[in-house]
Motif scaffolding. Structure first.
Motif, PDB file in Angstrom:
ATOM      1  N   TYR A 122      -4.873   4.357 -44.710  1.00 30.46           N
ATOM      2  CA  TYR A 122      -6.150   3.885 -45.378  1.00 30.46           C
ATOM      3  C   TYR A 122      -7.020   3.268 -44.086  1.00 30.46           C
ATOM      4  N   TYR A 151     -10.885   4.869 -44.538  1.00 32.58           N
ATOM      5  CA  TYR A 151     -12.033   3.921 -44.835  1.00 32.58           C
ATOM      6  C   TYR A 151     -12.013   2.949 -43.757  1.00 32.58           C
ATOM      7  N   ASP A 152     -13.068   2.200 -43.834  1.00 33.97           N
ATOM      8  CA  ASP A 152     -13.487   1.155 -42.905  1.00 33.97           C
ATOM      9  C   ASP A 152     -13.139  -0.175 -43.064  1.00 33.97           C
ATOM     10  N   PHE A 194     -21.088   6.688 -44.954  1.00 32.88           N
ATOM     11  CA  PHE A 194     -20.011   7.315 -45.389  1.00 32.88           C
ATOM     12  C   PHE A 194     -19.918   8.831 -45.127  1.00 32.88           C
ATOM     13  N   THR A 238     -18.102  -3.288 -53.620  1.00 28.48           N
ATOM     14  CA  THR A 238     -16.700  -3.169 -53.378  1.00 28.48           C
ATOM     15  C   THR A 238     -16.045  -4.296 -53.999  1.00 28.48           C
ATOM     16  N   TYR A 269     -11.345  -3.066 -47.718  1.00 31.27           N
ATOM     17  CA  TYR A 269     -11.874  -1.659 -47.202  1.00 31.27           C
ATOM     18  C   TYR A 269     -13.226  -1.514 -48.019  1.00 31.27           C
ATOM     19  N   LEU A 288     -16.000   0.842 -50.168  1.00 33.86           N
ATOM     20  CA  LEU A 288     -16.018   1.860 -50.883  1.00 33.86           C
ATOM     21  C   LEU A 288     -17.198   2.635 -51.190  1.00 33.86           C
ATOM     22  N   TRP A 299      -9.730   9.829 -56.141  1.00 32.32           N
ATOM     23  CA  TRP A 299      -8.819   9.579 -54.984  1.00 32.32           C
ATOM     24  C   TRP A 299      -8.050  10.896 -54.581  1.00 32.32           C
ATOM     25  N   GLY A 332     -14.645   8.232 -47.712  1.00 32.55           N
ATOM     26  CA  GLY A 332     -14.682   6.884 -46.954  1.00 32.55           C
ATOM     27  C   GLY A 332     -15.774   6.744 -45.996  1.00 32.55           C
ATOM     28  N   SER A 333     -15.616   5.922 -45.149  1.00 34.51           N
ATOM     29  CA  SER A 333     -16.689   5.666 -44.315  1.00 34.51           C
ATOM     30  C   SER A 333     -15.796   5.300 -42.741  1.00 34.51           C
ATOM     31  N   GLY A 334     -14.100   5.703 -42.770  1.00 34.57           N
ATOM     32  CA  GLY A 334     -13.585   5.577 -41.536  1.00 34.57           C
ATOM     33  C   GLY A 334     -13.554   6.452 -40.493  1.00 34.57           C
ATOM     34  N   GLN A 387     -12.070  11.824 -41.872  1.00 35.17           N
ATOM     35  CA  GLN A 387     -11.980  12.252 -43.380  1.00 35.17           C
ATOM     36  C   GLN A 387     -11.225  13.269 -43.876  1.00 35.17           C
TER      37      GLN A 387
END
Length: 545
Positions: free
Chosen positions: A80, A84-85, A123, A137, A204, A206, A225, A230-232, A235
């Motif tokens: 994760y 995700y961030d 994102f 979120t 995180y 969303l 899913w 996400g924004s991490g 990707q």
């Protein structure tokens, strides 16, 4: 605040590396898929192109929905972390660095934290991340109809119950002050860094604009899913469930573009990770490239640099069932019977520090140095005083700790306490301790710098894992610590609680140990130790073409 004295100095190492070298060379290095081989992406599995980092993982993630890890596993959290961030980047010494949030400050006498968000965050589809996305979120995750498993992380917020579900008619403690200012309000005074150390790995943001048409009770099972956004720093590209995950570098990540094109994550048996690294099948493997004391020489002989971490990453304990071992004298006898120095040396060599507390050494809350508790004669006297009737106690452990369990058994039987070892997997051991099946369990955990990181969740109605008959003294002292914000007063309250634990001995602290990190030969910029906090600085990783 002047730090208190740390616990025992480190011991001499055992020389087992040569034996392990032979066994390691003979072991295979192929990946071992453990889950459904069906591709979960809409597209076929892609072969990585360009600069690819091959990353090993010894256990599979169990979901790509970051609030629905059935196991609550760090192996899921480390995945994760990439897609995700999170608000911050947490290091094992408790230092919190900016990530999605540039800075934070305490307000309202400690009952609120205001986060200033990074305005460059976006994102993976290019949509800017705003404070409203964080608010939505939290609203989604605390919705009672949303059957996620990560609600309890938000039970600290105002407007939630003890499970983290929003209470009808109450205002949820989350607010978008403006587009890039997020305010969280808490039931009790909360220190920002302690909140981040404790909760960061479970929270995180969303893309709620993509989830808004999905009923809350269907979010967990949504097809979203299967190919999440996400924004991490990475990707999603493709997945073979439980076996293989291909991620692509997010070139627009606000902290910088990773120095590779793709990250291919492969699940393989733990015993094969180092072999695969040496052979070149892997560039790096999860949790800091950790290697055992025995395999250190193997890695060094193969030309790898092995670095010892500076902050302990493992805490070992002997769990006790206070319902079946109901005599304090008998529990104290078990503590005195254990040669912790030998056990620690067997497990960690020179990297171990014997302890009488679950509090991380060299923090403001750590206790003075532990004096030796190994006292077989004293243990025998306490056994006699306890009225022990010769019952055989069960001792659960995983197969990796069978040799340690045998030493524990030997120490206890030397003072007249009968023990039978049961080797089980980790989940079975914890479930058995929780439901009272086992009398003792040999376990390890990843500590944090928080004084209550270990105890806060183990003396509750929901998780009275040590089966103490009266929780009230524990919960009262824990609440007093949590509500105190003055550091001097808080240290005094922690000391009081630790003294009570030492008197009652519901569990036996054994030792802390530092990890050994094998450095990658192909990827630079890795913060090896930070992986113990379930986050990795992949935006600073560089693999040359």
């Amino acid at each position: 605040m002047e730090k208190k004295r740390s616990v025992f100095g480190r011991l001499a190492a055992l020389t087992l590396a040569a034996v392990l070298l032979c066994s390691l060379v003979l072991s295979g290095c192929g990946s071992q898929p453990t889950g459904d081989e069906t591709q979960t992406s809409d597209q076929p599995q892609q072969t990585a192109e360009g600069v690819n980092v091959n990353y090993g993982l010894s256990n599979p993630w169990d979901s790509l929905m970051p609030y629905y890890s059935v196991s609550g596993s760090n192996y899921s959290r480390i995945i994760y972390d990439k897609i995700y961030d999170r608000l911050a980047y947490v290091q094992p010494d408790g230092t919190c660095l900016p990530r999605a949030a540039e800075k934070w400050e305490s307000t309202e006498d400690g009952h609120a934290i205001v986060f200033t968000l990074n305005q460059k965050a976006a994102f993976h589809d290019g949509t800017p991340v705003t404070a409203q996305h964080w608010v939505e979120t939290f609203q989604l995750i605390t919705d009672p109809a949303c059957e996620i498993l990560g609600k309890t992380a938000l039970s600290c917020l105002t407007g939630t119950d003890d499970t983290g579900a929003a209470v009808a008619g109450e205002t949820l403690g989350v607010e978008a002050v403006d587009d890039y200012t997020l305010k969280l309000s808490f039931k009790q005074p909360t220190i920002p860094e302690e909140f981040l150390v404790d909760k960061n790995r479970d929270i995180y943001v969303l893309p709620t604009y993509l989830l808004k048409d999905i009923p809350a009770d269907q979010v967990v099972e949504s097809d979203f899913w299967r190919k999440p956004i996400g924004s991490g720093p990475c990707q999603f590209v493709s997945e073979v469930s439980g076996s293989n995950l291909v991620l692509e570098a997010n070139k627009d990540y606000q902290l910088g573009a990773p120095g590779f094109d793709t990250l291919t994550i492969t699940v393989m048996d733990k015993s094969n990770l180092l072999t695969a690294l040496i052979s070149g099948d892997l560039d790096y493997y999860a949790f800091g490239g950790n290697v055992s004391e025995e395999n250190k020489a193997v890695a060094e002989q193969a030309g790898f640099t092995v670095e010892e971490g500076t902050t302990p990453t493992n805490f070992y304990e002997l769990m006790l069932n206070c319902a079946t071992i109901d005599s304090v004298d008998l529990r104290q006898a078990i503590n005195k019977a254990l040669d912790k120095e030998l056990l620690c040396q067997q497990s960690a060599g020179t990297r171990g520090t014997v302890t009488g507390s679950s509090i991380l050494p060299d923090t403001p809350y750590s206790s003075p140095a532990v004096t030796g508790t190994y006292d077989p004669a004293g243990a025998e006297a306490l056994v006699a005083k306890s009225g022990y009737d010769g019952k055989t106690f069960s001792l659960a452990c995983t197969s990796q700790r069978a040799s340690l369990a045998a030493l524990v058994q030997q120490d206890l039987e030397a003072v007249g306490i009968k023990v039978e070892i049961e080797t089980v997997d980790s989940a079975t051991m914890f479930a058995g301790m929780s439901d009272g099946t086992y009398d003792m369990g040999l376990a390890s955990h990843t500590p944090t710098t928080l004084p209550l990181w270990f105890t806060a969740s183990r003396f509750t109605e929901e998780n009275n894992i040590f089966h103490v008959p009266d929780l009230a003294p524990y919960t009262e002292m824990l609440s007093a610590v949590n509500e105190e914000t003055d550091e001097t007063n808080r240290i005094a309250l922690v000391d009081e609680f630790e003294a009570y634990l030492t008197e009652e001995m519901p569990f036996i602290p054994l030792w802390f140990s530092n990890a050994l990190h094998v450095h990658s030969k192909t990827v630079t910029g890795i913060d090896y130790a930070a992986s113990s906090s379930c986050n990795e600085n992949v935006w600073e990783w560089v693999k040359a073409q």
